[in-house]
Motif scaffolding. Structure first.
Motif, PDB file in Angstrom:
ATOM      1  N   CYS A 415       0.907  -1.061  -0.113  1.00  0.00           N
ATOM      2  CA  CYS A 415      -0.042  -0.007   0.004  1.00  0.00           C
ATOM      3  C   CYS A 415       1.003   1.139  -0.005  1.00  0.00           C
ATOM      4  O   CYS A 415       1.932   1.210   0.362  1.00  0.00           O
ATOM      5  CB  CYS A 415      -0.784  -0.098   1.366  1.00  0.00           C
ATOM      6  SG  CYS A 415       0.006   0.693   2.598  1.00  0.00           S
ATOM      7  N   PRO A 416       0.359   2.425  -0.313  1.00  0.00           N
ATOM      8  CA  PRO A 416       1.258   3.707  -0.369  1.00  0.00           C
ATOM      9  C   PRO A 416       1.700   3.758   1.192  1.00  0.00           C
ATOM     10  O   PRO A 416       3.043   4.419   1.099  1.00  0.00           O
ATOM     11  CB  PRO A 416       0.131   4.704  -0.641  1.00  0.00           C
ATOM     12  CG  PRO A 416      -1.010   3.976  -1.317  1.00  0.00           C
ATOM     13  CD  PRO A 416      -1.000   3.042  -0.863  1.00  0.00           C
ATOM     14  N   GLY A 417       1.079   3.436   2.077  1.00  0.00           N
ATOM     15  CA  GLY A 417       1.970   3.654   3.337  1.00  0.00           C
ATOM     16  C   GLY A 417       2.129   5.073   4.028  1.00  0.00           C
ATOM     17  O   GLY A 417       1.739   6.099   3.363  1.00  0.00           O
ATOM     18  N   CYS A 421       0.091   8.389   2.581  1.00  0.00           N
ATOM     19  CA  CYS A 421      -1.294   7.915   3.325  1.00  0.00           C
ATOM     20  C   CYS A 421      -1.489   8.459   4.730  1.00  0.00           C
ATOM     21  O   CYS A 421      -0.612   8.280   5.507  1.00  0.00           O
ATOM     22  CB  CYS A 421      -1.602   6.476   3.437  1.00  0.00           C
ATOM     23  SG  CYS A 421      -3.358   6.199   4.324  1.00  0.00           S
ATOM     24  N   LEU A 423      -3.368   7.729   7.185  1.00  0.00           N
ATOM     25  CA  LEU A 423      -4.028   6.860   8.142  1.00  0.00           C
ATOM     26  C   LEU A 423      -2.608   5.875   8.771  1.00  0.00           C
ATOM     27  O   LEU A 423      -2.969   5.226   9.700  1.00  0.00           O
ATOM     28  CB  LEU A 423      -4.996   6.190   7.618  1.00  0.00           C
ATOM     29  CG  LEU A 423      -6.117   6.814   6.966  1.00  0.00           C
ATOM     30  CD1 LEU A 423      -7.202   5.920   6.558  1.00  0.00           C
ATOM     31  CD2 LEU A 423      -6.973   7.852   8.289  1.00  0.00           C
ATOM     32  N   ALA A 424      -1.574   6.078   7.867  1.00  0.00           N
ATOM     33  CA  ALA A 424      -0.523   4.958   8.003  1.00  0.00           C
ATOM     34  C   ALA A 424      -0.095   4.922   9.581  1.00  0.00           C
ATOM     35  O   ALA A 424       0.262   5.867  10.004  1.00  0.00           O
ATOM     36  CB  ALA A 424       0.471   5.277   7.193  1.00  0.00           C
ATOM     37  N   SER A 456       0.980  -3.860   4.388  1.00  0.00           N
ATOM     38  CA  SER A 456       0.185  -2.780   4.865  1.00  0.00           C
ATOM     39  C   SER A 456       0.650  -1.720   5.764  1.00  0.00           C
ATOM     40  O   SER A 456       1.481  -2.149   6.539  1.00  0.00           O
ATOM     41  CB  SER A 456      -1.065  -3.366   5.359  1.00  0.00           C
ATOM     42  OG  SER A 456      -1.784  -4.143   4.471  1.00  0.00           O
ATOM     43  N   GLY A 457       0.526  -0.455   5.392  1.00  0.00           N
ATOM     44  CA  GLY A 457       0.849   0.530   6.436  1.00  0.00           C
ATOM     45  C   GLY A 457       0.289   0.411   7.669  1.00  0.00           C
ATOM     46  O   GLY A 457       0.624   1.181   8.683  1.00  0.00           O
ATOM     47  N   CYS A 458      -1.022   0.136   8.018  1.00  0.00           N
ATOM     48  CA  CYS A 458      -1.878  -0.016   8.949  1.00  0.00           C
ATOM     49  C   CYS A 458      -2.956  -0.944   8.882  1.00  0.00           C
ATOM     50  O   CYS A 458      -2.839  -1.625   8.039  1.00  0.00           O
ATOM     51  CB  CYS A 458      -2.383   1.619   9.231  1.00  0.00           C
ATOM     52  SG  CYS A 458      -3.990   1.639   8.315  1.00  0.00           S
ATOM     53  N   ASN A 460      -5.753  -0.988   8.520  1.00  0.00           N
ATOM     54  CA  ASN A 460      -6.774  -0.857   7.337  1.00  0.00           C
ATOM     55  C   ASN A 460      -6.443  -1.858   6.313  1.00  0.00           C
ATOM     56  O   ASN A 460      -7.511  -2.153   5.443  1.00  0.00           O
ATOM     57  CB  ASN A 460      -6.849   0.434   6.585  1.00  0.00           C
ATOM     58  CG  ASN A 460      -7.614   1.511   7.578  1.00  0.00           C
ATOM     59  OD1 ASN A 460      -8.650   0.768   8.173  1.00  0.00           O
ATOM     60  ND2 ASN A 460      -7.115   2.647   7.764  1.00  0.00           N
ATOM     61  N   SER A 461      -5.420  -2.328   6.222  1.00  0.00           N
ATOM     62  CA  SER A 461      -4.947  -3.541   5.457  1.00  0.00           C
ATOM     63  C   SER A 461      -5.250  -3.307   3.700  1.00  0.00           C
ATOM     64  O   SER A 461      -5.477  -4.431   3.004  1.00  0.00           O
ATOM     65  CB  SER A 461      -5.597  -4.510   5.957  1.00  0.00           C
ATOM     66  OG  SER A 461      -6.043  -4.838   7.328  1.00  0.00           O
ATOM     67  N   CYS A 462      -4.803  -2.165   3.565  1.00  0.00           N
ATOM     68  CA  CYS A 462      -5.120  -1.987   1.945  1.00  0.00           C
ATOM     69  C   CYS A 462      -4.007  -2.958   1.226  1.00  0.00           C
ATOM     70  O   CYS A 462      -4.326  -3.072   0.086  1.00  0.00           O
ATOM     71  CB  CYS A 462      -4.787  -0.502   1.354  1.00  0.00           C
ATOM     72  SG  CYS A 462      -5.912   0.544   2.359  1.00  0.00           S
TER      73      CYS A 462
HETATM   74  S1  SF4 Z   1      -3.055   0.181   4.868  1.00  0.00           S
HETATM   75 FE1  SF4 Z   1      -3.137   1.811   6.060  1.00  0.00          FE
HETATM   76  S2  SF4 Z   1      -1.340   3.056   5.485  1.00  0.00           S
HETATM   77 FE2  SF4 Z   1      -1.828   1.397   3.885  1.00  0.00          FE
HETATM   78  S3  SF4 Z   1      -2.931   2.721   2.363  1.00  0.00           S
HETATM   79 FE3  SF4 Z   1      -4.527   1.452   3.616  1.00  0.00          FE
HETATM   80  S4  SF4 Z   1      -5.032   3.184   4.991  1.00  0.00           S
HETATM   81 FE4  SF4 Z   1      -2.746   3.963   4.248  1.00  0.00          FE
END
Ligand code: SF4
Lengths: 563, 173
Positions: A415-417, A421, A423-424, A456-458, A460-462
């Motif tokens: 993910c962009p992380g 992002c 939210l990361a 994933s950077g958080c 939210n598990s994108c």
């Molecule tokens: S997993 Fe978290 S950090 Fe990664 S893109 Fe989704 S919201 Fe952003």
């Protein structure tokens, strides 16, 4: 592929005008941040670290070359020349100016594209298998159904303000490649004994904080009823899904709380009222749409092209690429090709404007002018003649599309992380880069074999880390970026959520840990066993021991609180 | 800009008074609440508490449904109401959209269906599609400008209360 008629055009253009007006009112100050936020989200516009991020819908991942060129043009003129393909088969641009967003939407509309419902608590872009229509194991092409659902879900007046986002995935093959059990609704195309098409319906899958695999709620739903049945599911969810806590608001929590049986009973009770209504699909409509996905005018070709066989034998680099990046096709003499967007020095899924243009040219010359986006963040040319594979490979190499790593460790989903992002908890792109560097040696990479690694950077598990053989999740430990590792996740028919290996790691240690995990696999594998097979056989413990060599025995590691 | 009613796609006067009751009032209290004469909108629980007396009452009565209210409860009473108001505590709370469709499509309600609460211009198109016919635009929002939004889209894909046939059935024709 599906072409807009006058109605589709009028609807999408009306949306551009509506959003232009909303943006104007917001910039003038008559639409507050709180009022504007949900509206812009339903047009795919997030406010991110640097600038608004625009998520452009690529319906079921299918792109015509003229659309790719338009995306290249937009990326060049309105962004900084790099687009990011996401796991939802969409394209994200990270540097769009809010004032210009309506212009970008107008540009998109000119090539039958939009950013409608790519974010927000509504029905999102419908996703499917990147090999739809060409896969040898296909029961029926999922794309016409995805288009039927796209139209139905676009501006659905009852379901625009759901408790949370809502994702529908659809698979037309026996082996699910669209991760449908990770969707709010997963539709599996099936045929009954009479040869009629229908859907097995799964509800309540999803990743995030509480990853859950969707439950089966109906074994065979005749195709005529797919809209009314989805409507019944959505209505139960809209009325009874939790709205007090965003972490408990997805339909998976409702299904879990009610239990599959009670949830199904409520849906069926609702459906009894809707079933024979005007949403019942007609043969004429399905035909109207299906004929736009008719097979391309393929040539009659032998199954094995002689020149190709020679090239395979003589050129190791070519045959290695074919082994990983070329996939079977239902038509003799044709193949599907993955253009890898994963290579050292580039964030997974990123494509420059020049690459987007180049992909459009390749699509025109080799694949009937169409390309697809995969949920593993690569591009696919689905209809390439076998005898053109070598020429395509040579071109793809110069364009940076030919990393022979599809399905291997460096074909990471990421993910962009924290770089983009807001939210990361932690950055993900530098972790991907460090791992890429560590496993750059192709012989080593191929020896490791099939292995999915997602980041994933958080929570939210994108980056779908739960579903990878090796999953990496950014966590925040007293303001610092740490990484938790999960093992044994997988997608497809045997979808499984990965298990947490133990306490989390500092960024600098991640490549070492991954290498120790890989070493453990190599030391323990039998013959052709994949990482996941070995893991299933020997379990978590040997990997845990390897991951924490100084502190092991495993139990000590296990008993620590996980970060 | 004061609170303003939209009805029949134009600005209109609100001839209804609304009786509000504190959230913590229990059932016993409800039985003793006096319902004033004239066209009055009362909370649905009050209707249920005084149902028999209210059916016998002279004059028009309307009920107001909280977003959590299960409309099934009123299925047998629909014919008694000249107005049903559905409350939107926040515009992102979409429960009222399903409530409206159920009232129109399942329970055959044909009277005035009013959206009240946190609504404005950017919700009117969808609200009108699911069967709302009047809209109480709260204080501070521009109701006159909101009128334009009924024409936001020239066509719609799905059936709704406003359009019995989905586009695919009309396209084919
Ligand atoms: S997993 Fe978290 S950090 Fe990664 S893109 Fe989704 S919201 Fe952003």
């Amino acid at each position: 592929m599906y072409r807009y008629d006058e109605y589709d055009h009028a609807i999408v253009q009306a949306r551009v005008a509506q959003f232009r007006d909303q943006t104007r009112r917001h910039l003038e100050g008559s639409l507050s941040d709180d009022e504007f936020r949900p509206l812009r989200l339903q047009n795919g516009l997030y406010i991110q670290r640097h600038a608004p991020m625009l998520r452009i819908a690529v319906p079921y991942g299918l792109l015509a070359s003229r659309q790719l060129r338009k995306l290249a043009d937009i990326t060049r003129r309105f962004d900084r020349g790099v687009g990011h393909f996401s796991t939802r088969q969409n394209l994200q641009l990270n540097w769009i100016k809010l004032e210009e967003a309506p212009d970008v939407l107008a540009e998109l509309a000119s090539v039958e594209m939009h950013a409608i419902q790519t974010s927000g608590n509504c029905i999102r872009n419908i996703t499917t298998d990147q090999f739809a229509g060409v896969a040898p194991d296909e029961i029926a092409d999922p794309r016409p159904w995805a288009e039927v659902l796209r139209q139905w879900s676009t501006f659905h007046p009852e379901f625009a303000w759901l408790p949370r986002k809502f994702k529908i995935g659809i698979s037309g093959t026996t082996e699910d490649r669209a991760a449908i059990r990770m969707h709010d609704i997963g539709l599996q195309i099936v045929k009954n004994d009479a040869g009629e098409i229908g859907f097995t319906v799964y509800v309540g899958g999803g990743l995030g904080r509480t990853p859950l695999i969707a439950r089966k709620v109906r074994a065979f739903l005749p195709w005529q009823h797919v809209l009314s049945y989805c409507e019944a599911i959505l209505r139960v969810y809209n009325r009874y899904g939790r709205r007090d806590n965003p972490y408990k608001a997805r339909i998976k929590i409702l299904v879990k709380t009610l239990g599959t049986e009670e949830f199904t009973r409520q849906v069926d009770a609702e459906w009894a009222h809707l079933k024979e209504g005007t949403s019942t699909l007609t043969e004429a409509e399905v035909q109207r749409i299906a004929c736009q996905f008719a097979p391309h005018p393929y040539e009659t070709l032998p199954a094995d092209d002689a020149g190709y066989q020679t090239q395979l034998r003589d050129e190791k680099a070519f045959s290695r690429w074919v082994e990983r990046n070329v996939h079977p096709h239902r038509v003799s003499g044709y193949a599907a090709v993955t253009l890898s967007l994963k290579k050292p020095g580039v964030a997974p899924g990123d494509a420059s404007d020049a690459q987007l243009d180049a992909a459009a040219d390749l699509a025109d010359r080799y694949s009937f002018g169409e390309a697809r986006v995969t949920h593993q963040q690569n591009l696919v040319l689905a209809d390439v003649r076998q005898r053109d594979l070598h020429a395509l490979w040579l071109e793809a190499r110069t364009l940076g599309f030919a990393t022979p790593n599809i399905g291997l460790l460096t074909d990471m989903i990421c993910c962009p992380g924290g770089d983009f992002c807001s939210l990361a908890n932690a950055k993900s792109i530098p972790i991907a880069a460090a791992i890429n560097e560590r496993f750059a040696d192709l012989d080593y990479l191929h020896d490791i074999g099939e292995l999915e690694l997602n980041i994933s950077g958080c929570m939210n598990s994108c980056g779908h880390h739960h579903l990878a053989a090796i999953g990496i999740l950014g966590v925040d430990k007293s303001g610092q970026e740490w990484y938790q590792i999960t093992l044994g996740g997988q997608q497809g028919n045997n979808a499984r959520i990965g298990e947490v290996i133990g306490r989390s790691f500092a960024a600098k240690d991640v490549p070492d840990v991954i290498e120790r995990l890989i070493d453990t696999y190599i030391a323990n594998r039998y013959d052709e066993e994949r990482f996941l097979d070995t893991y299933a056989r020997i379990g978590l413990q040997p990997f845990r021991d390897a991951a924490y060599p100084a502190t092991t025995t495993g139990n000590a590691a296990k008993e620590r609180t996980y970060a | 800009m004061p609170e303003q009613l939209i009805q029949g796609r134009q600005l209109a006067d609100n001839r209804w008074t609304t009786l509000t009751i504190a959230d913590d009032a229990g059932d016993t209290n409800l039985a003793h609440v006096a319902v004033p004469a004239g066209a009055v909108i009362i909370p649905a629980p009050l209707w249920l508490a005084q149902r028999a007396a209210l059916i016998a009452r002279e004059g028009e009565i309307g009920v107001s449904l909280a977003s959590t209210f299960e409309v099934e409860t009123l299925a047998a009473d629909i014919a008694h109401f000249s107005l049903i108001a559905v409350e939107f505590p926040k515009f992102v709370d979409g429960r009222g959209y399903s409530t409206a469709r159920l009232l129109r499509e399942r329970y055959g309600y044909t009277g005035e269906l009013r959206a009240v609460g946190d609504i404005g211009r950017d919700q009117l198109f969808y609200l009108s599609r699911v069967g709302f016919t009047s809209f109480l635009i709260p204080d501070g929002r521009d109701a006159a400008a909101a009128l334009q939004s009924f024409n936001d889209f020239p066509e719609v894909y799905q059936s709704g209360v406003d359009q019995a046939l989905p586009l695919f059935r009309r396209r084919a024709a």
